[in-house]
Design an enzyme around this catalytic site. Structure first.
Site, PDB file in Angstrom:
ATOM      1  CB  ILE A  28      -6.147  -7.948  -0.541  1.00  0.00           C
ATOM      2  CG1 ILE A  28      -6.717  -6.732  -1.283  1.00  0.00           C
ATOM      3  CG2 ILE A  28      -4.633  -7.975  -0.667  1.00  0.00           C
ATOM      4  CD1 ILE A  28      -6.425  -5.389  -0.611  1.00  0.00           C
ATOM      5  CG  ASP A  47     -11.684 -14.839   6.877  1.00  0.00           C
ATOM      6  OD1 ASP A  47     -11.198 -14.019   6.063  1.00  0.00           O
ATOM      7  OD2 ASP A  47     -12.775 -14.651   7.456  1.00  0.00           O
ATOM      8  CE1 TYR A 157      -9.356   0.679   6.322  1.00  0.00           C
ATOM      9  CE2 TYR A 157      -8.679   2.512   4.940  1.00  0.00           C
ATOM     10  CZ  TYR A 157      -8.723   1.160   5.193  1.00  0.00           C
ATOM     11  OH  TYR A 157      -8.130   0.280   4.320  1.00  0.00           O
ATOM     12  CB  THR A 192     -12.102  -6.481  -2.149  1.00  0.00           C
ATOM     13  OG1 THR A 192     -12.526  -5.366  -1.367  1.00  0.00           O
ATOM     14  CG2 THR A 192     -10.628  -6.337  -2.494  1.00  0.00           C
ATOM     15  NE  ARG A 215     -11.408   6.806  -3.626  1.00  0.00           N
ATOM     16  CZ  ARG A 215     -11.707   6.423  -2.390  1.00  0.00           C
ATOM     17  NH1 ARG A 215     -12.286   7.268  -1.564  1.00  0.00           N
ATOM     18  NH2 ARG A 215     -11.428   5.214  -1.970  1.00  0.00           N
TER      19      ARG A 215
HETATM   20  P1  NAD Z   1     -12.593  -7.697   2.634  1.00  0.00           P
HETATM   21  O1  NAD Z   1     -12.887  -6.525   3.525  1.00  0.00           O
HETATM   22  O2  NAD Z   1     -13.443  -7.901   1.439  1.00  0.00           O
HETATM   23  O3  NAD Z   1     -12.530  -9.032   3.505  1.00  0.00           O
HETATM   24  C1  NAD Z   1     -12.125  -8.964   4.824  1.00  0.00           C
HETATM   25  C2  NAD Z   1     -11.999 -10.361   5.395  1.00  0.00           C
HETATM   26  O4  NAD Z   1     -11.690 -10.196   6.779  1.00  0.00           O
HETATM   27  C3  NAD Z   1     -13.270 -11.205   5.310  1.00  0.00           C
HETATM   28  O5  NAD Z   1     -12.978 -12.469   4.761  1.00  0.00           O
HETATM   29  C4  NAD Z   1     -13.699 -11.325   6.787  1.00  0.00           C
HETATM   30  O6  NAD Z   1     -14.349 -12.550   7.083  1.00  0.00           O
HETATM   31  C5  NAD Z   1     -12.362 -11.196   7.500  1.00  0.00           C
HETATM   32  N1  NAD Z   1     -12.507 -10.797   8.893  1.00  0.00           N
HETATM   33  C6  NAD Z   1     -13.330  -9.862   9.415  1.00  0.00           C
HETATM   34  N2  NAD Z   1     -13.222  -9.816  10.749  1.00  0.00           N
HETATM   35  C7  NAD Z   1     -12.290 -10.746  11.097  1.00  0.00           C
HETATM   36  C8  NAD Z   1     -11.732 -11.186  12.330  1.00  0.00           C
HETATM   37  N3  NAD Z   1     -12.127 -10.651  13.494  1.00  0.00           N
HETATM   38  N4  NAD Z   1     -10.795 -12.157  12.303  1.00  0.00           N
HETATM   39  C9  NAD Z   1     -10.388 -12.701  11.135  1.00  0.00           C
HETATM   40  N5  NAD Z   1     -10.885 -12.336   9.933  1.00  0.00           N
HETATM   41  C10 NAD Z   1     -11.821 -11.364   9.909  1.00  0.00           C
HETATM   42  O7  NAD Z   1     -11.071  -7.619   2.170  1.00  0.00           O
HETATM   43  P2  NAD Z   1     -10.282  -6.479   1.424  1.00  0.00           P
HETATM   44  O8  NAD Z   1     -11.166  -5.387   0.897  1.00  0.00           O
HETATM   45  O9  NAD Z   1      -9.372  -7.198   0.512  1.00  0.00           O
HETATM   46  O10 NAD Z   1      -9.436  -5.811   2.609  1.00  0.00           O
HETATM   47  C11 NAD Z   1      -8.393  -6.524   3.223  1.00  0.00           C
HETATM   48  C12 NAD Z   1      -7.442  -5.553   3.874  1.00  0.00           C
HETATM   49  O11 NAD Z   1      -6.960  -4.641   2.896  1.00  0.00           O
HETATM   50  C13 NAD Z   1      -8.062  -4.700   4.974  1.00  0.00           C
HETATM   51  O12 NAD Z   1      -7.127  -4.504   6.012  1.00  0.00           O
HETATM   52  C14 NAD Z   1      -8.341  -3.389   4.264  1.00  0.00           C
HETATM   53  O13 NAD Z   1      -8.372  -2.294   5.147  1.00  0.00           O
HETATM   54  C15 NAD Z   1      -7.141  -3.310   3.342  1.00  0.00           C
HETATM   55  N6  NAD Z   1      -7.347  -2.418   2.202  1.00  0.00           N
HETATM   56  C16 NAD Z   1      -8.382  -2.623   1.349  1.00  0.00           C
HETATM   57  C17 NAD Z   1      -8.576  -1.740   0.296  1.00  0.00           C
HETATM   58  C18 NAD Z   1      -9.731  -1.905  -0.653  1.00  0.00           C
HETATM   59  O14 NAD Z   1     -10.003  -0.948  -1.425  1.00  0.00           O
HETATM   60  N7  NAD Z   1     -10.406  -3.031  -0.689  1.00  0.00           N
HETATM   61  C19 NAD Z   1      -7.699  -0.655   0.120  1.00  0.00           C
HETATM   62  C20 NAD Z   1      -6.635  -0.498   1.012  1.00  0.00           C
HETATM   63  C21 NAD Z   1      -6.463  -1.387   2.055  1.00  0.00           C
END
Ligand code: NAD
Length: 255
Positions: A28, A47, A157, A192, A215
């Protein structure tokens, strides 16, 4: 981009805005960085993953910077390098799988640190600049797995994402009269790289994929680009009267 018919040129919905976002190397965060830049923003994409982050360097309007959002000193140093900021988008977060009985103290601390404390540190570092400008817009990444919906195997979470909603409302309430607004985004399940990793890491990935899809009332996951479009709206002046909101984008999962 929307067409400015009077001038005959294209106008971005985020023209001239400086947007800082975390966790922009994939998912995202990456989709949002690209969507913000397409709408004319000057994007500072951060990142922890330097090599993945570099892929964004090819996009006009995006500059990248390595940042670990769990490190206060790095955040403060970064904030001191940024002159102006219009939008701060806190994306970084980790999904721990399991109930409270599967969650060791180290898992609890890791998730609280990455999902919540990082946002506290980022907001604390950048809010004074916004207050000095008398304007600012903060967007935090939450989830419907939070105070919105009880979801199996998402104990720590959900606790972190509920905390993000509380943090969001608190910042919105405290600084509304100083030109600051603060909202959070609450997605359902988004396709993602980390979702795919979570599916692959299960004993039976095929069954796990089926369970994830079952779901979804829509029969599909959200795309990162769909969530990014909501973030464009929240980052733009179109949402100027929206603050303190957990904005749900979950294909009806929490209904
Ligand atoms: P992802 O989990 O695929 O990617 C996460 C990114 O965070 C990676 O690029 C990683 O390098 C970076 N990262 C990890 N540790 C880090 C740190 N200490 N400092 C800086 N960067 C760091 O991404 P996503 O699935 O798009 O999720 C992004 C956000 O969206 C998260 O907060 C997640 O909880 C939230 N979210 C995701 C979903 C889903 O289904 N994917 C649903 C709801 C909310």
């Amino acid at each position: 981009m929307s067409l400015d018919r009077t001038a005959g040129s294209t106008m971005g919905r985020l023209d001239g805005k400086v947007i800082v976002l975390t966790a922009a190397a994939q998912g995202i965060g990456q989709a949002s960085a690209i969507a913000f830049a397409k709408e004319g923003a000057k994007v500072i994409a951060t990142d922890i993953n330097e090599s993945k982050l570099q892929e964004l360097e090819n996009y006009p309007g995006i500059q990248t910077r390595v940042l670990d959002v769990t490190k206060k000193r790095q955040i403060d140093q970064f904030a001191s390098e940024v002159d102006r900021i219009d939008v701060l988008f806190n994306v970084a977060g980790f999904v721990h799988h399991g109930t409270i009985l599967d969650c060791e103290e180290k898992d609890w601390d890791f998730s609280m640190n990455l999902n919540v404390r990082s946002m506290y540190l980022m907001i604390k570092a950048f809010l004074p600049k916004m207050l000095a400008q008398k304007s600012g817009n903060i967007i935090n990444m939450s989830s419907v797995a939070s105070s919105i919906k009880g979801v199996e195997n998402r104990c720590v979470y959900s606790a972190t994402k509920a905390a993000v909603i509380g943090l969001t409302k608190s910042v919105a309430a405290d600084f509304i009269q100083q030109g600051i607004r603060c909202n959070c985004v609450c997605p359902g399940t988004v396709d993602t790289p980390s979702l795919q990793e979570r599916i692959q890491s299960r004993d039976d990935p095929k069954e796990a994929l089926k369970a994830f899809l079952n779901r979804q009332k829509t029969g599909r996951f959200a795309s990162a680009e769909e969530v990014a479009l909501l973030c464009v709206y929240l980052a733009s002046d179109e949402s100027a009267y929206v603050t303190g909101n957990p904005v749900i984008i979950d294909g009806g999962w929490s209904l």
